[in-house]
Design an enzyme around this catalytic site. Structure first.
Site, PDB file in Angstrom:
ATOM      1  NE  ARG A  21       3.786  11.154   8.284  1.00 13.17           N
ATOM      2  CZ  ARG A  21       4.252  10.016   8.455  1.00 13.17           C
ATOM      3  NH1 ARG A  21       3.429   9.050   8.081  1.00 13.17           N
ATOM      4  NH2 ARG A  21       5.332   9.456   8.693  1.00 13.17           N
ATOM      5  CB  SER A 136      14.048  -4.440  20.144  1.00 13.43           C
ATOM      6  OG  SER A 136      13.149  -4.187  19.170  1.00 13.43           O
ATOM      7  CB  SER A 188       4.698  -3.035   7.210  1.00  9.44           C
ATOM      8  OG  SER A 188       5.292  -1.990   7.771  1.00  9.44           O
ATOM      9  CG  HIS A 216       2.119  -5.812   8.000  1.00  9.01           C
ATOM     10  ND1 HIS A 216       1.134  -5.016   7.125  1.00  9.01           N
ATOM     11  CD2 HIS A 216       2.787  -5.157   8.884  1.00  9.01           C
ATOM     12  CE1 HIS A 216       1.335  -3.721   7.676  1.00  9.01           C
ATOM     13  NE2 HIS A 216       2.060  -3.975   8.543  1.00  9.01           N
ATOM     14  CB  THR A 244      -3.528  -6.307  13.377  1.00  6.07           C
ATOM     15  OG1 THR A 244      -4.716  -5.406  13.186  1.00  6.07           O
ATOM     16  CG2 THR A 244      -3.374  -6.979  11.945  1.00  6.07           C
ATOM     17  CE  LYS A 247      -1.324  -3.424   9.430  1.00  2.67           C
ATOM     18  NZ  LYS A 247      -1.557  -2.655  10.632  1.00  2.67           N
ATOM     19  CB  THR A 276      -8.765   0.284  26.278  1.00  4.86           C
ATOM     20  OG1 THR A 276      -7.211   1.098  26.810  1.00  4.86           O
ATOM     21  CG2 THR A 276      -9.027   0.747  25.245  1.00  4.86           C
TER      22      THR A 276
END
Length: 404
Positions: A21, A136, A188, A216, A244, A247, A276
């Site tokens: 990449r 899943s 996605s 998404h 999220t 996006k 965090t």
């Protein structure tokens, strides 16, 4: 031991496979999306971004920018640490209330990214609920897979978007098993949308919790941007909705929504929340402004749907193969990693079109693609230029065309 040599050996293998990449060095231009300044030597000074997940251009919207600037002037930049150490900033609570309202839930909980919210929530649910089994979808995102793995719960993989296979998997488990069905609304890479009602009905039949990733879809679907679950009138039947802020809302962060007890449970036990650093207040304020705007404005969504339809129509007219799906994501199929990288480089360097090649391991080998995401701010001229460039390259590279 020569560790660098070990690193280089594996990197060289990645390059030979065509899966190494390379990241373009870009600088988003405020108020000029989808234009960006390129710092790459071989590319034009200005390029048009065609693969951003800032789906509606909200990262440039004046309402969102003003909210962030005003919050910085009032609160400063960082959050000061974790919410446990530095306290919950007022903007965090306002945003969580906005998110709970968006999905019609009792409460919400913020995380630093959608990846972290999936990983933290699934790992906590799977590890803390007694003898849990997580079922899943086979194409779930890496963040969901990592959360399930980290939970060490028993897992069952069911066929992608296949409620009948899910039913068989649930039927094979004891009736009193604590079952969690994890799936996405919009996937996605292929842009397909799950058969949500059928999945929910199967889960309810077996008394299973439903865990829905809407990353998404939030902002883009539903009357107020609540995602596919809102559009289909199913949000109230889903146990946990994850999303999220990075996006369609043009900011940063992830979240979960659900009952007050469930959100408090994850807040209290999820290491990915407890340890965090919290989102900066300015980001929370900007995200809240973006969500509130898209709750009452459908204009951005309408224009985006028009842009998507125009690009699909023009690709069809030129025989450029792309996956037919009902979402805003347009994957143009190349099916070769080297050609995919080469086409992306030519588009960038010769045409000023930036699109990142999608290769393995993001997608299976042999399904490499260029993934286009038209926004409301892409003009007719932008679309014409893109299709013209692809048409020329398809001929030059002797790529297969779609059969009408």
């Amino acid at each position: 031991m020569d560790f660098d040599a070990m690193f280089d050996t594996q990197l060289d293998a990645l390059k030979q496979e065509g899966n190494y990449r390379v990241f373009a060095e870009l600088e988003r231009r405020c108020g000029h999306f989808p234009r960006a300044k390129s710092h790459d030597d071989n590319a034009p000074d200005e390029v048009t971004v065609w693969c951003s997940n800032d789906y509606l251009g909200m990262g440039q919207h004046p309402v969102v920018r003003d909210a962030m600037k005003e919050a910085v002037d009032r609160c400063g930049t960082g959050a000061g640490g974790t919410r446990n150490i530095s306290g919950t900033n007022h903007h965090h609570l306002l945003l969580e209330r906005e998110l709970a309202d968006l999905h019609g839930k009792q409460d919400a909980l913020l995380f630093t990214s959608g990846y972290v919210s999936n990983w933290a929530a699934l790992s906590t649910l799977g590890s803390r609920l007694p003898d849990a089994v997580i079922l899943s979808d086979s194409l779930n995102h890496a963040s969901m897979i990592e959360g399930i793995r980290q939970s060490r719960a028993n897992k069952v993989i069911w066929k992608h978007n296949d409620p009948e296979d899910l039913d068989r998997a649930l039927s094979a488990l004891p009736a009193n098993t604590c079952k969690i069905v994890a799936f996405e609304s919009v996937y996605s890479m292929d842009g397909d949308i799950c058969p949500m009602q059928e999945i929910v009905e199967v889960a309810e039949k077996h008394g299973a919790m439903t865990y829905l990733d809407e990353v998404h879809a939030v902002g883009l679907y539903g009357a107020r941007g609540g995602g596919i679950s809102e559009r289909e009138g199913l949000a109230d039947r889903i146990t946990l909705i994850e999303g999220t802020l990075g996006k369609a809302y043009g900011c940063m962060g992830g979240y979960i929504t659900g009952s007050a007890s469930m959100c408090d449970f994850i807040r209290s036990f999820a290491s990915g929340f407890i340890f965090t650093t919290a989102l900066p207040p300015a980001i929370a304020a900007a995200a809240q402004a973006s969500i509130a705007h898209l709750k009452q404005s459908d204009e951005e969504r309408k224009i985006q749907r028009d842009r998507v339809a125009r690009l699909r129509s023009m690709l069809n007219a030129q025989g450029i193969p792309h996956l037919d799906n009902p979402s805003h994501i347009i994957p143009v199929m190349i099916k070769d990693p080297v050609k995919c990288r080469m086409l992306a480089d030519i588009l960038m360097n010769d045409y000023g079109i930036y699109v990142q090649p999608i290769n393995y391991p993001t997608v299976p080998k042999g399904t490499e693609r260029l993934r286009f995401t038209p926004s409301p701010l892409h003009s007719d001229a932008d679309i014409d230029h893109l299709v013209q460039a692809l048409t020329v390259l398809w001929k030059q590279c002797a790529l297969a065309r779609a059969v009408a």
